[in-house]
Write an enzyme that holds these catalytic residues in place. Structure first.
Site, PDB file in Angstrom:
ATOM      1  N   GLU A  26      48.453  62.661 -14.181  1.00  0.00           N
ATOM      2  CA  GLU A  26      48.077  61.339 -13.678  1.00  0.00           C
ATOM      3  C   GLU A  26      48.036  60.362 -14.841  1.00  0.00           C
ATOM      4  O   GLU A  26      47.470  60.669 -15.891  1.00  0.00           O
ATOM      5  CB  GLU A  26      46.674  61.350 -13.039  1.00  0.00           C
ATOM      6  CG  GLU A  26      46.528  62.256 -11.844  1.00  0.00           C
ATOM      7  CD  GLU A  26      45.105  62.212 -11.251  1.00  0.00           C
ATOM      8  OE1 GLU A  26      44.302  61.344 -11.648  1.00  0.00           O
ATOM      9  OE2 GLU A  26      44.796  63.066 -10.404  1.00  0.00           O
ATOM     10  N   GLU A  49      41.134  68.927 -11.633  1.00  0.00           N
ATOM     11  CA  GLU A  49      40.116  68.606 -12.648  1.00  0.00           C
ATOM     12  C   GLU A  49      38.855  69.464 -12.478  1.00  0.00           C
ATOM     13  O   GLU A  49      37.745  68.950 -12.414  1.00  0.00           O
ATOM     14  CB  GLU A  49      39.779  67.111 -12.605  1.00  0.00           C
ATOM     15  CG  GLU A  49      40.998  66.219 -12.817  1.00  0.00           C
ATOM     16  CD  GLU A  49      40.656  64.746 -13.027  1.00  0.00           C
ATOM     17  OE1 GLU A  49      39.611  64.307 -12.507  1.00  0.00           O
ATOM     18  OE2 GLU A  49      41.412  64.059 -13.732  1.00  0.00           O
TER      19      GLU A  49
END
Ligand SMILES: *[C@@H]1O[C@H](CO)[C@@H](O)[C@H](O)[C@H]1NC(C)=O
Ligand SMILES: *[C@@H]1O[C@H](CO)[C@@H](O)[C@H](O)[C@H]1NC(C)=O
Ligand SMILES: *[C@@H]1O[C@H](CO)[C@@H](O)[C@H](O)[C@H]1NC(C)=O
Ligand SMILES: *[C@@H]1O[C@H](CO)[C@@H](O)[C@H](O)[C@H]1NC(C)=O
Length: 474
Positions: A260, A115
């Site tokens: 995720e 991220e």
């Protein structure tokens, strides 16, 4: 027949797990499970894919000879080095990939960064992520692994957005638009997937007006209509916002992998066992029916978040961060989940061979000194983990002294039950009777090699003390 089924039930009874379902395993914990235990835990539950956040050699090599597909990660802190120096990327591939592949680890993906474009990073990784990806890709191709291993980067779903609630108005985020376009070109050229993390829980957490039902898959939300498509859950709408963004960028056929997706069980009013169970049940059923989203109607490789709780994760985003595990810190399942997507009410199989420390807890023993209690409580919570305390959490039923005992025990266990860690100016003491009450669970630390390694690096007073005693006797 009936007898056989009963036996299956007793053993946890997981059926054929969905082939595309994997799980994340992060180990930001005081006592992570040992990798060989995790490998068996996955095998027992039929899970064939794992996503890791680094390439720790002990962890990765534990998957050697198993048929589990591995995604290794490169932490953001390493991106700078890898973006600048081709030889560093080659070294990384040589030591952390080629060597492991040769020894029988089935590495399939590399996530370069995690991220990296989150706004909280203030753009620190914006310039260096793609150059690092390119260097790693070059090194992978040079090592002759380009067909087997795909290089990508795990992106938060905030790299795209929509000005309205309609997916068709979506596009890549303005401040990183050109970069995202280049990344998409790079992924397409190398036949690598777009790896994205999607969290209905976080939308609910961040926005009090978010319709709760929209986070789940039961079709109870009002939802939204967009170009003759009806969206009844946020996951679909979010995924299709990505599909639209890719289309607008000119790469509609890029494959998508969900890096995720999951639901935490504690640390917030919406983070509990019921909601987690409901979310996974809906999600896995959808996957079993090979229903992606309206615009991405097939199944896709998906990594659930997460395998176990991590009691040392940063709680800056929220206290729930330490409670994403489908399994507890010790590999015991928390709620029923059917990895085959058939929606059966069955518990996963627990980790085997986990060794616990002694049956000892640390609790308050002198309740008279209020000032020491207050100071000790906050000290213990800083060093330990108090994210289960508070309104609508698993330990909301405790009084002030209960809070103190809970905090003292967390601190004591994180410090490997060291006698010095259960003193608190004399107001705490060790007991051998389990103080757990109702939903409020007082853990016992497990024996963990991860912890021993860390403790050795972390030379503190206690360890120096032990070292001196040992040296003396030797
Ligand atoms: C291999 O990965 C580990 C864990 O991510 C890292 O600490 C180490 O520096 C890497 N090795 C090389 C040669 O880059
Ligand atoms: C980002 O910027 C803010 C405000 O300037 C600062 O408080 C924060 O520490 C910065 N974060 C990082 C990761 O640099
Ligand atoms: C995407 O795939 C479809 C079906 O295989 C094909 O017809 C189309 O030309 C592809 N589009 C691009 C831009 O590659
Ligand atoms: C126990 O701790 C929680 C979390 O800090 C707090 O919200 C609660 O008020 C405390 N209970 C008492 C009785 O002090």
């Amino acid at each position: 027949m009936i007898v056989v089924m009963a036996l299956c039930q007793l053993q946890g009874g997981q059926g054929e797990t969905l082939p595309d379902i994997g799980v994340n395993w992060g180990a930001i914990a005081s006592h992570p499970l040992n990798p060989p235990i995790v490998v068996n835990l996955l095998k027992d539950n039929g899970i064939k894919r794992i996503k890791l956040f680094d390439a720790d050699p002990w962890t990765v090599s534990a998957f050697s000879g198993s048929d589990i597909e591995v995604m290794v990660g490169i932490p953001n802190e390493m991106l700078k080095k890898l973006s600048k120096h081709k030889n560093q990327a080659e070294n990384w591939v040589k030591h952390n990939v080629s060597k492991q592949v040769k020894e029988g680890v089935n590495i399939r993906y590399i996530s370069v960064g995690n991220e990296p474009f989150l706004k909280t990073y203030n753009g620190s990784f914006v310039e260096i992520t793609l150059p690092a990806m390119k260097n790693v890709q070059r090194a992978i191709s040079k090592a002759g692994l380009g067909d087997q291993i795909k290089v990508t980067t795990a992106l938060n779903a905030d790299v795209y957005d929509s000005a309205t609630d309609k997916p068709s108005d979506g596009n890549f985020r303005e401040d990183i638009y050109d970069l995202m376009k280049q990344i998409v070109v790079f992924l397409d050229e190398n036949k690598a997937p777009f790896l994205v993390n999607i969290y209905p829980f976080l939308s609910l957490y961040q926005n009090d007006d978010f319709p709760k039902e929209y986070a789940f898959f039961d079709g109870n939300a009002k939802g939204t209509d967009d170009k003759n498509v009806h969206y009844s859950n946020m996951f679909d709408a979010n995924l299709d916002t990505l599909v639209w963004s890719l289309k607008k960028a000119g790469h509609p056929n890029l494959s998508i992998v969900i890096g995720e997706v999951g639901w935490p069980t504690d640390g917030d009013k919406n983070a509990n066992l019921e909601n987690a169970k409901r979310f996974y049940q809906g999600f896995l059923k959808k996957m079993a029916n090979k229903k992606g989203s309206p615009l991405h109607p097939n199944t896709m490789v998906t990594y659930l978040f997460s395998l176990t709780d991590e009691n040392q994760k940063s709680i800056a985003p929220g206290d729930f961060e330490r409670h994403w595990g489908i399994f507890r810190y010790d590999g015991k399942p928390k709620f029923s989940i059917d990895f085959s997507g058939q929606g059966q009410d069955i518990m996963p199989i627990a980790a085997k061979g986990v060794l616990y420390q002694e049956n000892k807890w640390c609790v308050i023993k002198n309740k008279n000194d209020k000032q020491t209690l207050g100071e000790s409580l906050s000290y213990a919570c800083q060093g330990g983990d108090c994210t289960s305390l508070g309104f609508r959490r698993s330990c909301s039923n405790l009084d002030l002294f209960g809070n103190a005992s809970y905090a003292f025990n967390q601190y004591f266990q994180i410090n490997d039950q060291s006698v010095e860690a259960c003193d608190f100016s004399g107001i705490a003491g060790i007991v051998t009777e389990d103080p757990s009450k109702g939903t409020c669970f007082f853990p016992i630390a497990i024996q963990s090699s991860g912890n021993i390694l860390r403790a050795m690096q972390n030379v503190n007073g206690v360890l120096i003390g032990f070292a001196l005693i040992f040296t003396f006797f030797l």
